[in-house]
Design a protein around this motif. Structure first.
Motif, short mmCIF file in Angstrom:
data_model
loop_
_atom_site.label_atom_id
_atom_site.label_comp_id
_atom_site.label_asym_id
_atom_site.label_seq_id
_atom_site.Cartn_x
_atom_site.Cartn_y
_atom_site.Cartn_z
N GLU A 24 0.69 -1.34 0.04
CA GLU A 24 0.10 0.01 0.02
C GLU A 24 0.93 1.26 -0.20
OE1 GLU A 24 -0.39 -2.52 1.84
OE2 GLU A 24 -2.54 -3.23 2.27
N GLY A 25 2.04 1.21 0.48
CA GLY A 25 3.08 2.45 0.44
C GLY A 25 3.19 2.88 -0.91
N ILE A 26 3.33 1.72 -1.80
CA ILE A 26 3.19 2.11 -3.30
C ILE A 26 2.23 2.81 -3.70
CG2 ILE A 26 3.92 1.11 -5.62
CD1 ILE A 26 5.23 -1.34 -3.78
N VAL A 27 1.14 2.40 -3.55
CA VAL A 27 -0.07 3.02 -3.97
C VAL A 27 -0.18 4.57 -3.57
CG1 VAL A 27 -2.81 2.91 -3.65
CG2 VAL A 27 -1.38 0.72 -4.22
N THR A 28 -0.05 4.68 -2.26
CA THR A 28 -0.30 6.01 -1.73
C THR A 28 0.96 7.08 -2.35
OG1 THR A 28 0.92 5.38 0.30
CG2 THR A 28 -1.53 5.45 0.07
N GLY A 29 2.24 6.58 -2.28
CA GLY A 29 3.43 7.25 -2.79
C GLY A 29 3.05 7.67 -4.45
N ALA A 30 2.56 6.76 -5.17
CA ALA A 30 2.55 6.93 -6.51
C ALA A 30 1.20 8.06 -6.73
CB ALA A 30 1.85 5.47 -7.15
N ALA A 31 0.35 8.06 -5.90
CA ALA A 31 -0.64 9.12 -6.05
C ALA A 31 -0.18 10.40 -5.74
CB ALA A 31 -1.82 8.96 -4.97
N ASP A 32 0.77 10.35 -4.73
CA ASP A 32 1.69 11.67 -4.66
C ASP A 32 2.29 12.17 -5.73
OD1 ASP A 32 3.15 13.62 -3.53
OD2 ASP A 32 4.23 12.38 -2.13
N GLY A 33 3.12 11.13 -6.41
CA GLY A 33 3.97 11.39 -7.36
C GLY A 33 2.88 12.05 -8.80
N TYR A 34 1.94 11.22 -8.92
CA TYR A 34 0.97 11.41 -9.94
C TYR A 34 0.62 13.16 -9.74
CZ TYR A 34 -3.01 11.21 -13.07
OH TYR A 34 -3.90 11.59 -14.04
N TYR A 35 0.27 13.49 -8.74
CA TYR A 35 -0.58 14.91 -8.30
C TYR A 35 0.92 15.90 -8.74
CZ TYR A 35 -2.76 18.92 -6.48
OH TYR A 35 -3.23 20.11 -6.42
N ARG A 36 1.80 15.54 -8.18
CA ARG A 36 2.91 16.67 -8.44
C ARG A 36 3.18 16.64 -9.85
NH1 ARG A 36 7.88 15.93 -4.00
NH2 ARG A 36 6.62 14.63 -2.46
N MET A 37 2.99 16.17 -10.74
CA MET A 37 3.21 16.32 -12.25
C MET A 37 1.99 16.50 -13.02
SD MET A 37 6.48 16.34 -12.25
CE MET A 37 6.67 16.65 -14.03
N ALA A 38 0.94 15.79 -12.60
CA ALA A 38 -0.36 15.93 -13.43
C ALA A 38 -1.06 17.07 -13.00
CB ALA A 38 -1.37 14.65 -13.41
N GLY A 39 -1.03 17.70 -11.73
CA GLY A 39 -1.64 18.80 -11.26
C GLY A 39 -3.23 18.28 -11.03
N GLY A 85 -8.60 -0.69 7.57
CA GLY A 85 -7.78 -0.08 8.43
C GLY A 85 -6.32 -0.63 8.35
N PRO A 86 -5.98 -1.98 8.24
CA PRO A 86 -4.85 -2.34 8.21
C PRO A 86 -4.02 -1.86 6.71
CG PRO A 86 -5.88 -3.94 9.27
CD PRO A 86 -6.87 -3.17 8.87
N GLY A 87 -4.77 -2.10 5.68
CA GLY A 87 -4.29 -1.56 4.41
C GLY A 87 -3.94 0.00 4.26
N LEU A 88 -4.88 0.74 5.04
CA LEU A 88 -4.58 2.22 5.04
C LEU A 88 -3.41 2.42 5.73
CD1 LEU A 88 -5.65 5.21 4.87
CD2 LEU A 88 -6.80 4.85 6.78
N SER A 89 -3.20 1.81 6.86
CA SER A 89 -2.21 1.93 7.62
C SER A 89 -0.70 1.66 6.98
CB SER A 89 -2.29 1.05 9.16
OG SER A 89 -3.31 1.43 9.97
N ASN A 90 -1.00 0.52 6.17
CA ASN A 90 0.50 0.21 5.56
C ASN A 90 0.88 1.51 4.39
OD1 ASN A 90 0.96 -2.19 6.54
ND2 ASN A 90 -0.11 -3.24 4.73
N GLY A 91 -0.14 2.18 4.10
CA GLY A 91 0.23 3.31 3.38
C GLY A 91 0.14 4.71 4.01
N LEU A 92 0.31 4.80 5.32
CA LEU A 92 0.32 6.04 6.00
C LEU A 92 1.75 6.86 5.87
CD1 LEU A 92 -1.15 5.37 9.62
CD2 LEU A 92 -2.35 6.39 7.59
N ALA A 93 2.70 5.80 5.97
CA ALA A 93 4.11 6.68 5.49
C ALA A 93 3.98 7.65 4.43
CB ALA A 93 5.05 5.79 5.68
N ASN A 94 3.58 7.10 3.26
CA ASN A 94 3.83 7.94 2.00
C ASN A 94 2.37 9.00 1.92
OD1 ASN A 94 6.05 7.57 0.79
ND2 ASN A 94 5.55 5.52 -0.14
N LEU A 95 1.26 8.74 2.79
CA LEU A 95 0.18 9.70 2.71
C LEU A 95 0.73 10.71 3.70
CD1 LEU A 95 -3.00 7.40 3.34
CD2 LEU A 95 -2.39 9.11 1.36
N HIS A 96 1.66 10.44 4.69
CA HIS A 96 2.12 11.57 5.41
C HIS A 96 2.86 12.56 4.45
CE1 HIS A 96 4.88 13.81 8.45
NE2 HIS A 96 5.93 13.33 7.53
#
Length: 516
Positions: free
Chosen positions: A48-63, A73-84
């Motif tokens: 899930e950290g790949i999923v949330t980090g990819a969404a971050d990178g997408y927004y930075r370039m696509a706007g 909850g556990p799936g969200l928790s696995n993605g929290l670091a890159n959501l931070h």
């Protein structure tokens, strides 16, 4: 139409057409809806950290925001670091998080958790749908929240029965809020401070680091004698030959204090007063010199372009030649030599192609890359704004999907890359045009310096053993090959230059392990 189908249609109606996914049982009706409703590009991440980090990178370039699909909850928790990281970067993300059916939650099944409580620290907007008839409109509200300037994380929690029940309705198209206007008083105060300061600083961040806004800042700097700097870690920086060159506040506290000590005035534009990354014994937290006058022209929620345009007009700087334009610096590509940091910087500076997107999680290796790469061909540089590691490879995925015609270059420390190493599989599966450079120094090298910084002298073997990545050494060629990415290992600058050229010339993922 069920709730899941109404949500997919609502996302597409609101121009969210990419979904980074790692679904589970509770999300199967959303998965099925993706077959029933065409138009959504779905990208699978194996963590899930790949999923949330990819969404971050997408927004930075696509706007514009992408959506994620996460399992309870556990799936969200696995993605929290890159959501931070995404939240710190002001990236717009729409998280769709599955939940048990509303009637099942009371039974406290093994995966039951407080999803809203987990989501709030990394989200600006959180909502749980309680009925299929609400899902579409809640989806529209989530997108609207994600699009709020300069970008926000919105988390919509979708109980399984609200996804599978009929009565779904497609949500409206909601306009994104306009950025806040910067009042004339703030413009006047900044202009006055720049006129009166004997050594003024323009400390810039956020969207100020886009080419057009940097040009405005360069005109203001030329008119007033101000120096332009940016925060140590920023979201996106347009740089290269012909663009206004901006240096970062150094990471190391002593170096930062030295770089900032002479300024008596600091104008903050899309940035905050610089602070140390961590607290250290007998070292300051605030990095500007005592007595320096701090004036906020605009914060990141405000219209920084309007603020810079108005400030340039107030100073009569509209037609002034911008200060600090980086000049093209042809560099000789090394044909041999020991791998060291300056040599790596020279290879990058000589070979970065025009329009490239550089994703930087090089940690200690890359701290000195900026001076040598300043005159490279125009490119974009993405930094880890939030500091949680495992950022670089997922952000490279999102950037490559947002900009398929631009080469993505990921600069990675070996320790940080291991946090989201599964990203390589997604790069191969999607055939993304990413060249990955892994700096294999076999250690958490940054922590050697941090031991000293916090006052630990002469650390013993057990302490040092916690900082090494040996016994066994990581084999990046084998790991990459196992996930479908072609890879080579190099231990000489000439080999690095040759491998980097090869990676840039091909279309698709390629990894270079640089033995440090």
């Amino acid at each position: 139409m069920n709730g899941a189908e109404s949500l997919v249609k609502t996302l597409l109606k609101n121009d969210v057409d990419v979904c980074f996914t790692n679904p589970g049982t509770s999300e199967m009706h959303f998965v099925a809806a993706l077959d029933q409703v065409p138009g959504m590009r779905c990208v699978l991440g194996l963590f899930e950290g790949i999923v949330t980090g990819a969404a971050d990178g997408y927004y930075r370039m696509a706007g514009k925001p992408a959506s994620t699909l996460l399992h309870l909850g556990p799936g969200l928790s696995n993605g929290l670091a890159n959501l931070h990281n995404a939240k710190k970067a002001s990236s717009g993300v729409v998280n769709i998080v599955g939940e048990h059916a509303t009637y099942h939650i009371v039974h406290d099944a093994p995966l039951t958790s407080d999803i809203e409580g987990l989501a709030r620290p990394v989200s600006h907007w959180v909502k749980t749908s309680q009925s299929a008839s609400d899902v579409g409109q809640h989806g529209a509200l989530a997108v609207q929240a994600a699009k709020a300037s300069p970008g926000q994380v919105a988390t919509l929690i979708l109980p399984a029965d609200t996804a599978w029940n009929d009565a779904g309705k497609v949500g409206e198209t909601l306009a994104a809020p306009e950025p806040q206007y910067v009042p004339g008083e703030a413009i006047d105060a900044a202009a006055e401070a720049l006129r009166e300061g004997s050594k003024p600083l323009l400390l810039v961040g956020g969207d100020v680091l886009r080419d057009h806004n940097l040009e405005l800042a360069g005109r203001i700097a030329a008119k007033t004698g101000a120096v332009i700097m940016t925060e140590s870690f920023n979201t996106r920086l347009d740089r290269g030959a012909g663009r206004v060159q901006v240096n970062r506040v150094p990471y190391v506290v002593e170096a930062a204090c030295e770089a900032l000590k002479s300024f008596d005035t600091a104008i903050l534009v899309g940035s905050k007063p610089p602070v140390a990354f961590f607290a250290y014994p007998d070292k300051p937290s605030l990095l500007m010199p005592e007595g320096c006058k701090l004036v906020t022209l605009a914060n990141i929620e405000q219209d920084v372009t309007q603020a810079l345009e108005d400030l340039a007009e107030a100073l009569g700087a509209q037609a002034t030649e911008p200060a600090g334009l980086a000049k093209s610096r042809p560099l000789e590509v090394p044909t041999k030599g020991v791998i060291e940091k300056q040599g790596i910087a020279t290879v990058l500076g000589a070979l970065i192609p025009e329009g490239a997107i550089v994703v930087d999680e090089s940690i200690t290796t890359g701290r000195g890359f900026f001076p040598t790469t300043a005159g490279a061909k125009p490119h974009v540089w993405l930094n880890n704004r939030g500091g949680s590691i495992g950022f670089g490879l997922p952000v490279a995925i999102g950037a490559a999907i947002a900009c398929p015609d631009q080469k993505v270059i990921a600069l990675e420390g070996d320790g940080s890359a291991m946090y989201t190493v599964q990203s390589l599989w997604t790069m191969a599966r999607e055939n993304l045009d990413v060249t990955v450079l892994v700096f294999a120094n076999r250690s958490y090298n940054i922590l050697h310096g941090e031991l000293t910084n916090v006052g630990v002298q002469n650390p013993g073997p057990r302490a040092l053993d916690m900082l090494t990545l040996d016994r066994p050494n990581l084999s990046w060629v084998q790991m990459a090959s196992g996930m479908g990415v072609e890879a080579v290992s190099v231990n000489d600058l000439g080999q690095l230059a040759g491998a980097f050229k090869a990676g840039l010339e091909r279309t698709g993922p390629f990894l270079i392990e640089i033995e440090m």
